[in-house]
Each structure stands twice: as C-alpha cells, then as structure tokens.
Design an enzyme around this catalytic site. Structure first.
Site, PDB file in Angstrom:
ATOM      1  N   GLY A 185      38.508  43.412  52.557  1.00  0.00           N
ATOM      2  CA  GLY A 185      39.879  43.849  52.792  1.00  0.00           C
ATOM      3  C   GLY A 185      39.945  45.226  53.417  1.00  0.00           C
ATOM      4  O   GLY A 185      40.993  45.658  53.880  1.00  0.00           O
ATOM      5  N   GLU A 200      37.248  55.304  48.897  1.00  0.00           N
ATOM      6  CA  GLU A 200      37.422  55.712  47.503  1.00  0.00           C
ATOM      7  C   GLU A 200      38.177  57.026  47.340  1.00  0.00           C
ATOM      8  O   GLU A 200      38.834  57.255  46.330  1.00  0.00           O
ATOM      9  CB  GLU A 200      36.050  55.814  46.824  1.00  0.00           C
ATOM     10  CG  GLU A 200      35.447  54.436  46.604  1.00  0.00           C
ATOM     11  CD  GLU A 200      33.972  54.509  46.251  1.00  0.00           C
ATOM     12  OE1 GLU A 200      33.168  54.725  47.178  1.00  0.00           O
ATOM     13  OE2 GLU A 200      33.643  54.365  45.071  1.00  0.00           O
ATOM     14  N   LYS A 204      33.872  60.155  58.137  1.00  0.00           N
ATOM     15  CA  LYS A 204      33.440  60.306  56.754  1.00  0.00           C
ATOM     16  C   LYS A 204      34.044  59.146  55.951  1.00  0.00           C
ATOM     17  O   LYS A 204      34.792  58.335  56.481  1.00  0.00           O
ATOM     18  CB  LYS A 204      33.902  61.665  56.198  1.00  0.00           C
ATOM     19  CG  LYS A 204      33.322  62.852  56.982  1.00  0.00           C
ATOM     20  CD  LYS A 204      33.461  64.186  56.236  1.00  0.00           C
ATOM     21  CE  LYS A 204      34.848  64.799  56.345  1.00  0.00           C
ATOM     22  NZ  LYS A 204      34.931  66.157  55.765  1.00  0.00           N
TER      23      LYS A 204
HETATM   24  N1  MCN Z   1      37.721  53.709  58.033  1.00  0.00           N
HETATM   25  C1  MCN Z   1      38.163  54.374  59.178  1.00  0.00           C
HETATM   26  N2  MCN Z   1      37.532  55.520  59.580  1.00  0.00           N
HETATM   27  C2  MCN Z   1      36.471  56.020  58.908  1.00  0.00           C
HETATM   28  C3  MCN Z   1      35.986  55.356  57.766  1.00  0.00           C
HETATM   29  C4  MCN Z   1      36.640  54.182  57.357  1.00  0.00           C
HETATM   30  O1  MCN Z   1      39.115  53.929  59.793  1.00  0.00           O
HETATM   31  N3  MCN Z   1      35.899  57.149  59.304  1.00  0.00           N
HETATM   32  C5  MCN Z   1      38.459  52.537  57.516  1.00  0.00           C
HETATM   33  C6  MCN Z   1      37.940  51.197  58.050  1.00  0.00           C
HETATM   34  O2  MCN Z   1      38.991  50.286  58.126  1.00  0.00           O
HETATM   35  C7  MCN Z   1      36.942  50.790  56.969  1.00  0.00           C
HETATM   36  C8  MCN Z   1      37.623  51.282  55.722  1.00  0.00           C
HETATM   37  O3  MCN Z   1      38.316  52.476  56.112  1.00  0.00           O
HETATM   38  O4  MCN Z   1      36.750  49.392  56.952  1.00  0.00           O
HETATM   39  C9  MCN Z   1      36.686  51.599  54.549  1.00  0.00           C
HETATM   40  O5  MCN Z   1      35.545  52.262  54.990  1.00  0.00           O
HETATM   41  P1  MCN Z   1      34.532  53.019  54.002  1.00  0.00           P
HETATM   42  O6  MCN Z   1      35.169  54.226  53.456  1.00  0.00           O
HETATM   43  O7  MCN Z   1      33.227  53.144  54.691  1.00  0.00           O
HETATM   44  O8  MCN Z   1      34.342  52.031  52.756  1.00  0.00           O
HETATM   45  P2  MCN Z   1      33.447  50.698  52.705  1.00  0.00           P
HETATM   46  O9  MCN Z   1      33.616  49.914  53.936  1.00  0.00           O
HETATM   47  O10 MCN Z   1      32.088  51.038  52.225  1.00  0.00           O
HETATM   48  O11 MCN Z   1      34.225  49.882  51.579  1.00  0.00           O
HETATM   49  C10 MCN Z   1      33.986  50.108  50.226  1.00  0.00           C
HETATM   50  C11 MCN Z   1      35.081  50.957  49.606  1.00  0.00           C
HETATM   51  C12 MCN Z   1      34.879  50.998  48.162  1.00  0.00           C
HETATM   52  S1  MCN Z   1      33.414  51.655  47.646  1.00  0.00           S
HETATM   53  C13 MCN Z   1      35.795  50.460  47.280  1.00  0.00           C
HETATM   54  S2  MCN Z   1      35.520  50.584  45.611  1.00  0.00           S
HETATM   55  C14 MCN Z   1      36.981  49.838  47.776  1.00  0.00           C
HETATM   56  C15 MCN Z   1      37.365  50.316  49.123  1.00  0.00           C
HETATM   57  O12 MCN Z   1      36.346  50.395  49.963  1.00  0.00           O
HETATM   58  N4  MCN Z   1      37.282  48.562  47.463  1.00  0.00           N
HETATM   59  C16 MCN Z   1      38.260  47.910  48.181  1.00  0.00           C
HETATM   60  N5  MCN Z   1      38.500  49.818  49.630  1.00  0.00           N
HETATM   61  C17 MCN Z   1      38.899  48.553  49.290  1.00  0.00           C
HETATM   62  N6  MCN Z   1      39.873  47.933  49.979  1.00  0.00           N
HETATM   63  C18 MCN Z   1      40.199  46.652  49.658  1.00  0.00           C
HETATM   64  N7  MCN Z   1      41.177  46.033  50.366  1.00  0.00           N
HETATM   65  N8  MCN Z   1      39.577  45.973  48.653  1.00  0.00           N
HETATM   66  C19 MCN Z   1      38.621  46.571  47.911  1.00  0.00           C
HETATM   67  O13 MCN Z   1      38.019  45.909  46.949  1.00  0.00           O
HETATM   68 MO1  MOS Z   2      33.089  51.197  45.297  1.00  0.00          MO
HETATM   69  S1  MOS Z   2      33.491  51.473  43.309  1.00  0.00           S
HETATM   70  O1  MOS Z   2      31.675  52.265  45.327  1.00  0.00           O
HETATM   71  O2  MOS Z   2      32.395  49.598  45.270  1.00  0.00           O
END
Ligand code: MCN
Ligand code: MOS
Length: 764
Positions: free
Chosen positions: A479, A730, A726
């Site tokens: 998501g 979270e 970055k």
């Molecule tokens: N993004 C962006 N620009 C950046 C970094 C990220 O636009 N510089 C946007 C992108 O759309 C990317 C999203 O933010 O897909 C999340 O990126 P990131 O911060 O790298 O996180 P992850 O992809 O590793 O996702 C995991 C993170 C975590 S750890 C939890 S907990 C969480 C979260 O994402 N759980 C979620 N967001 C969630 N969102 C949904 N809908 N459902 C979850 O379970």
């Molecule tokens: Mo997120 S709690 O690090 O999956």
C-alpha cells in the site's frame, strides 16, 4: 501462476498529472489502484487451488502451565475431518534463523508444544474439507490444562525486575551529577499500552507441496526472509520455496516474518498431500504474533531557569514474552532530539505471559518520542516559555551520541513552516486560556525522527520487443506505493512514458529484495532500479552505435538521444526488431555500495544483519518532522477531538508527493488512534487480551480524523540514498501522540502521561 500476466497488464498506467516529463517526483496515482478498486487484485487467500483443505487454529485458553490432554473422540469422526495436529503428533521441524539471520541452533523446532507461555498460543490445528467442518470439529475438541499462575502484564504483582539490555545503555557526560546540580528539574513517568498492527487484510496462507517443493501464498513484507524461514523449517533449499505475495492489505510491521502458524499449516499440507488454507481470524491476530510491547519510561530533565537542557536521564523498560526477547528501543529519539552535555539511558526487558511483541510502525522511535516530547513540553511550562521556543533553544546541531554531523536535518525549517501554516504565533501561553463555548481549545507541538536504514536492492529491467519496459523484483507493495515509484524511476532513467512501464513484484523467484521494513525499501529499490535502467539505456545506445544491423551505425555519433520511448527518434520496439533482438535484459544490484559481500549474496541478502547503520561513515542520517495539533476538549465530558493537524516533514527528495503525503497522513491517523483510542486490555485474572476484535480494539475511523495538512520541507540528501530520498513510511507516526497530549495539557491544564488519553483519565 497467472499473477505475473495479471500484474503486467494491471500495472500499466495512465500518465499522471505531472505533465513536466520528469516521471520521478510526479504526483501520479498508484498504478495498482485500478486493479484494487475493480476487485481484480488477487490477495493471498483468494487463490483456489483444486482439492483445497481448510484449517483452523485452536488456541490455549490459559496463559501459563501445561496442556494436560486433548480429547479428540468427537472431533475425529466429525464430517469432513482430515487431520488434527497437536503437540503429540506434529513432526518436529528445524529451528529457523531469526530477524537477523542468526540461526540459534540446528536443533528441532516444535510449532506446537505442551508448555503454555501465553493465552492464545496455538495448541492444535484442525483440517477439514470445508471451513465450516473444520470450525465445527475444532469446537468438539476437549482440552484440559494444568494451569499455573500467569504474569498477565507489567502491572501484575508477580512481575519480576527483568533484565537490563546492555547493548541499549548509552551515556556521555555525567547525567546524574548534572541533574543534581540543575536549577530546574522535571522527572516523570510515561507509559504506553500494548498496541496492535490491525491491518485490514488479516494474516493467513495457502500452502501447497509438489514433492519437496513448497508454494506459499501469504501476505509478506519480506518475501526473501519468509521464504528462507520456510526453507529452514523444512530443511529444503531456498530455491524450493516459492512465496507469492503480489498484493498485501497492510502490514505495519506484522507481515515481515513467517510465524508458527505458517509452519503448522505447511506441515498439514505436507502430511495430507493437499493444499491447505489457513485464515487467521481477527481475534487470533492479537496472539498469533505480537504487536507493540507495553512500555514504561522515566525521564528526568535538568535545565537552567531559561530552559536550556543540562542533563537527560532516561530509564525505560518494555514487556517481552517468556520465550523470546523483544526490545522496544525507547531511547532512539531521546538521545538525538535535543542538545545536552550530559546523557544517560538504560533499558530493561521484563518477561510476562504474552506472545513475543514485535514491530509496529516505528518500533522504538514511537514510544521514545512519547516520552521525550512530553517531557520537554513539561519543561517549557516549568520555566514559562513557549513549547516551540524550548525546542529551538535546545536544537541539536549534530548527533552527539556518535559525534557526527547530520547528513541533512531540516527540522528547524519544519518548525518554521509548520508554525506558520498552523498560526502558532497566535497561541496564548497559559493552559485553559483558549475556548469556544463548552470546548477548551489546546495547541500542541512535538517533533519526530526516523533513522535511515540501508541494506541493498537487486532489480531486473527488460526492454521488450513491443517497446514495453518491465521492472522485476521480489520487493513488495503493501500500500505504500512501491509499484508506482519503481515505474517512475525506470521511466525517468530510461526516458519512456511511465505508462509503458510494467512492474512485477511479490514473488520469491524474482531478484532478491530486502524487507519492506524500517522505511528503507523505496530508497533501496529506486537505487537498484535506477542503476538497472541506466545500464539498459547504455546498452541500447551501445547497440545503436555498434550493432551491425543498427540503422544509426553510419552516423559516426558518440551517443544517441534516448527520450519518449525512442532512440534517435525510433521507437524502442522498432529498433529492437531492426537489430533482431527480442529484448534487452539487465540485472543490477546495489550490494557493494551498501556493504553486502557479493560472494555471500544470498546468505546476507535475506537477513538484515548487513543493514548499514544510520551513522555509518561520516554522517548521521535521519528523517525529521514537526507536528502541530489543535484539540477541542469538552469541559464536562472530557472527550477529546483532534480538530486540526499541520505537519512539516523532512524526508529528503520525494519520489512521488501524492504517495508520500498519503503515507504521512496515514501515519498521523495511526498516531491519532494511538493517542486517543488504542489499548490492548489484558484480563489480570487470565492474561487474555479481552478486546481482541475491531469492535473493542478501537482504531481511528474517518469520523475521528480532521483535515490534515502535510508539507514536505526536505531537500535531496546525497548521503542518505542513491537518489537523495530519506525514509517516509514510519516517520509520520512519531511524535503525534505527544503533540496531542501537549495540546490536551494546553487545553485543560491536565497532563496525561499514560496512553491512550481517555475521558476517564481527563475527568478522573
Ligand atoms: N516515498 C517517496 N519518497 C521517498 C521515500 C518514500 O515518495 N523519498 C513514498 C513512496 O510512495 C514509497 C513510500 O513513500 O512507496 C514508503 O517508502 P519507505 O519509507 O521506503 O517505506 P517502505 O517502502 O520500506 O515501506 C515500509 C514502511 C513501514 S516500515 C511500515 S511499518 C508501513 C509503511 O511503510 N506500513 C504500511 N507504510 C505503510 N503503508 C501502508 N499503506 N500499509 C502499511 O502496512
Ligand atoms: Mo515497519 S514496523 O519497520 O514494518
């Protein structure tokens, strides 16, 4: 599997409203959105293999003791019954590696045992031809226990002192001495209850064997890590496990690991030689894996009369289980947010009869911010200065713990922009000084932080003969937007319209990807995809210049323009056909730049041990945010409504503002739920979580949520990631609960230090 074909067509997308030709950074809508709203996106438990058998889990009704007996007489002859697994007949498996890839022993693993460590612990699995038959047969089991007194939670009088976690201890200067000498002191306890992930898609799996090959359909935040666990349990090669998870209905940390129920269901499938489906029920999602641990912190701040910090002394603890250790790192924000010459922090874990707690959005940082961001607010009132001013007065110009500069820290900008949009300057200092009729109005502020975690990514990129570009990886999208930002990355680097890019994710047979946890996936995978796309582009140009059949060979050019899906004006597909190539395919990884030894790729890559620390090298890398909140508290009833939120966030370069804003709002909404509603209530008599359903475990709904304004104040951070972003996912939950508590104090003059902030606590 048809999943691939589905995905390739479902994930072709229309160009968004970017209009500026730079795909990365454009506000395009989720490319998986159409399939989802049309019901075409198939989730793990929606597969219907032939001869599917249905399993239900049976949980212990006592929290401690031993299972004396399970009388199966009635269940064994129930209609449709196929198998009853109990501790007596379940075969032993092999012990798998933990989160960090460490295999504690080669010894046996028992997914069901007679020793009971918490209420809800699996004691049996019942499998029948239909779900109804399995439910009925499970009901017919007669279970007897030799129950022992359980330690229900940290309030239990039987609870022990726990164990200090040495690795968590941090100190510089002399916190005790400086505190003693400080003219102003604030010492308080801050506590958070058990909280749960509650993704809308509950957990479960379909397991199917073909000989010694295991196929698992299961929602997963970490395809490679979970596939590895299944392989280790059954002692089969990693390649023999195929874990498929193209769509996930949220995880929030709870879908990163394979849990005991997965092992049990896969064993049932093996014994029956039939596919087995196990849908974990909503109540079981409260005990089949852990949510956020209950935490307690004591914070002592010493300061000058002007509010300048002299000392921070921090003591924290969290509950863990009787059988495993979970450390909820409550000092993460405490140690970094404010400048202080003297600091000390220690942490204990205290076992109780619960399932082992686990990760829930910003594990550690979230309760950590609850403590320090409440305490600094208390100090502001103690010395009589504005809560925003005290934060600026104590602004940390560098990371004092490791003594390194920040890579980027636009927190001052976040405070300034947020305060401006919120209208903070119109705030009156005294509590209870703003009201509208019966409603007391309060304004609160708090900051948040989340570290940059980094492992490595691997991605395959193909340019097909029809001009389509495919991006392929075992990364996942639950998501947060992975499909979309990876399409944007490839489109930008390759110079193709984003709707020409198809993204295939969520399958362990694809190039490996790290856990979608720790808010690292976006930066790691955009880095890998960018690298692959640039390589494909170079290959395309090389072929254009040098291939004997290339129409551009005679041009004597140094390079060729690649844009809009064309090389030197000729469509990619047409060009590939001209030179007689079916496709261009490149596989790239970012192992080297992320410290992963390529010779040991698989072993390292499916663990998180190789994760670089946020403070590796010359910089300390984090995302930062400031939340400004308005609450309205009914003076008679003590009900709290959050009426306005403005948050300014520094997540570096943003790949897709529409999706990042959605992440930020989602995190803030979860923070509002945490502040006002969420609390796992444990029955002290039997250690059961009594509100184990969505009717009683309250999460925020639309009616609880006001307009939320989120503003990006980040700038590209070259030290944080390849493309300058970055972590986003979270950060936004961190600091929301203290901002609300601070606003509630401003409204009412009453400081709530124990979450959630309920009306009983306010009027009591
Ligand atoms: N993004 C962006 N620009 C950046 C970094 C990220 O636009 N510089 C946007 C992108 O759309 C990317 C999203 O933010 O897909 C999340 O990126 P990131 O911060 O790298 O996180 P992850 O992809 O590793 O996702 C995991 C993170 C975590 S750890 C939890 S907990 C969480 C979260 O994402 N759980 C979620 N967001 C969630 N969102 C949904 N809908 N459902 C979850 O379970
Ligand atoms: Mo997120 S709690 O690090 O999956």
């Amino acid at each position: 599997m048809t999943v691939h074909a589905d995905l390739l067509t479902e994930n072709r997308t229309k160009r968004g409203d970017a209009g500026d030709g730079t795909a990365l950074g454009a506000r395009i809508s989720r490319i998986d959105g159409l399939a989802k709203v049309r019901g075409a996106a198939t989730y793990a438990l929606e597969h219907h293999p032939a001869h599917l058998a249905h399993a239900v889990l049976v949980g212990s009704t006592v929290a401690a003791g031993r299972l004396r007996s399970i009388d199966q007489t009635a269940a064994a002859t129930a209609p449709g019954i196929r198998l009853i697994l109990t501790p007596d007949n379940i075969p032993a498996l092999h012990t798998p590696s933990n989160w960090f890839g460490v295999r504690p022993s080669e010894g046996p693993y028992h997914a069901l045992t007679r020793t009971i460590a918490f209420a809800g612990q699996h004691i049996a699995l019942v499998v029948a031809d239909t779900l109804e038959q399995a439910v009925e047969a499970a009901r017919l089991l007669k279970v007897e226990y030799d129950a022992e007194p359980a330690i229900a939670d940290l309030d239990d009088p039987k609870v022990g002192p726990g164990t200090e976690v040495e690795a968590m201890a941090m100190a510089w200067g002399d916190a005790d001495w400086a505190l003693e000498a400080a003219p102003v002191k604030v010492t308080q306890d801050y506590t958070t209850p058990r909280e749960y992930n509650v993704p809308i898609e509950p957990h479960g799996l379909i397991a199917e064997w073909q000989g010694d090959r295991l196929t698992i359909h299961e929602p997963s935040q970490w395809i490679a890590g979970m596939a590895r666990t299944y392989a280790e349990w059954f002692d089969i090669p990693y390649e023999n496990v195929r874990l498929i998870s193209p769509y996930i209905g949220g995880g929030f940390g709870s879908k990163a690991l394979a849990y005991a129920y997965g092992a049990i269901a896969a064993q049932a499938a093996k014994l029956l030689d039939r596919p087995v489906k196990l849908a974990v029920t909503r109540p079981q999602t409260f005990t089949a894996f852990g949510g956020r641990a209950e935490t307690r912190q004591t914070i002592a701040l010493g300061a000058t009369r002007e509010g300048k910090l002299l000392s921070i002394r921090h003591r924290a603890m969290n509950e863990t289980s009787m059988t495993g250790t979970w450390v909820e790192r409550c000092s993460e924000v405490t140690a970094l947010m404010y400048a202080t010459e003297n600091f000390s922090s220690k942490h204990r874990v205290v076992p109780v009869n619960t399932v082992t707690p686990s990760a829930l959005r910003a594990p550690g940082e979230n309760p950590s911010a609850w403590g320090i961001e409440s305490a600094i607010d208390e100090l502001a009132y103690e010395v009589g200065i504005d809560p925003l001013e005290i934060r600026l007065l104590n602004y940390a110009e560098r990371d004092q713990h490791v003594d390194k500069p920040w890579s980027t820290r636009r927190l001052r900008e976040a405070f300034a922009v947020g305060a401006e949009r919120f209208g903070w300057s119109k705030r009156s200092l005294a509590p209870r000084s703003m009201r509208s009729g019966n409603q007391l109005i309060g304004w609160g502020v708090a900051a948040g932080m989340y570290p940059m975690r980094r492992t490595a990514g691997q991605a395959m990129l193909r340019i097909l003969a029809d001009g389509t570009v495919e991006v392929i990886s075992a990364a996942i999208d639950m998501g947060q937007g992975t499909y979309t930002i990876l399409a944007q990355t490839a489109a930008e680097a390759l110079g193709v319209p984003v709707e020409r890019v198809a993204v295939r994710l969520g399958d362990s047979t694809l190039p490996l990807a790290p856990v979608a946890g720790g808010s690292q996936l976006a930066n790691l995978m955009t880095g890998a995809v960018h690298k692959a796309a640039v390589a494909a582009r170079d290959e395309l140009i090389g072929l254009g210049l040098n291939d004997p059949k290339s129409p551009f060979r005679g041009l004597q050019a140094n390079t060729l323009p690649v844009r809009d899906g064309r090389i030197n004006g000729m469509a990619f597909g047409e060009f590939l056909q001209a030179i007689g190539r079916a496709q261009i395919e490149v596989l790239r990884d970012t192992f080297a730049e992320n410290g992963v030894n390529p010779d040991d790729t698989f072993k390292n890559y499916t663990t998180i041990t190789t994760m670089l620390s946020p403070t590796d090298g010359d910089y300390s890398r984090h995302s930062w945010c400031a939340h400004f909140v308005e609450v309205r508290v009914d003076e008679d009833f003590g009900t709290v409504r959050v009426s306005r939120v403005v948050s300014a966030l520094d997540c570096g370069r943003i790949y897709n503002p529409k999706l990042a804003e959605s992440q930020w709002k989602g995190g803030i909404i979860m923070g509002i739920g945490q502040a006002l509603l969420e609390e796992g209530i444990v029955d002290p008599r039997n250690g059961r979580v009594i509100n184990n359903n969505l009717g009683d475990y309250l999460i925020a709904t639309n009616a609880d949520i006001p307009d939320i304004e989120v503003i990006s104040v980040g700038i590209p951070d070259p030290h944080a990631s390849a493309l300058g972003g970055k972590g986003v996912g979270e950060l936004p939950i961190v600091g929301v609960a203290p901002a609300i508590a601070n606003a509630v104090f401003h409204a009412t003059g009453k400081r709530i230090r124990d979450l959630p902030i309920t009306l009983e606590k306010l009027i009591g």
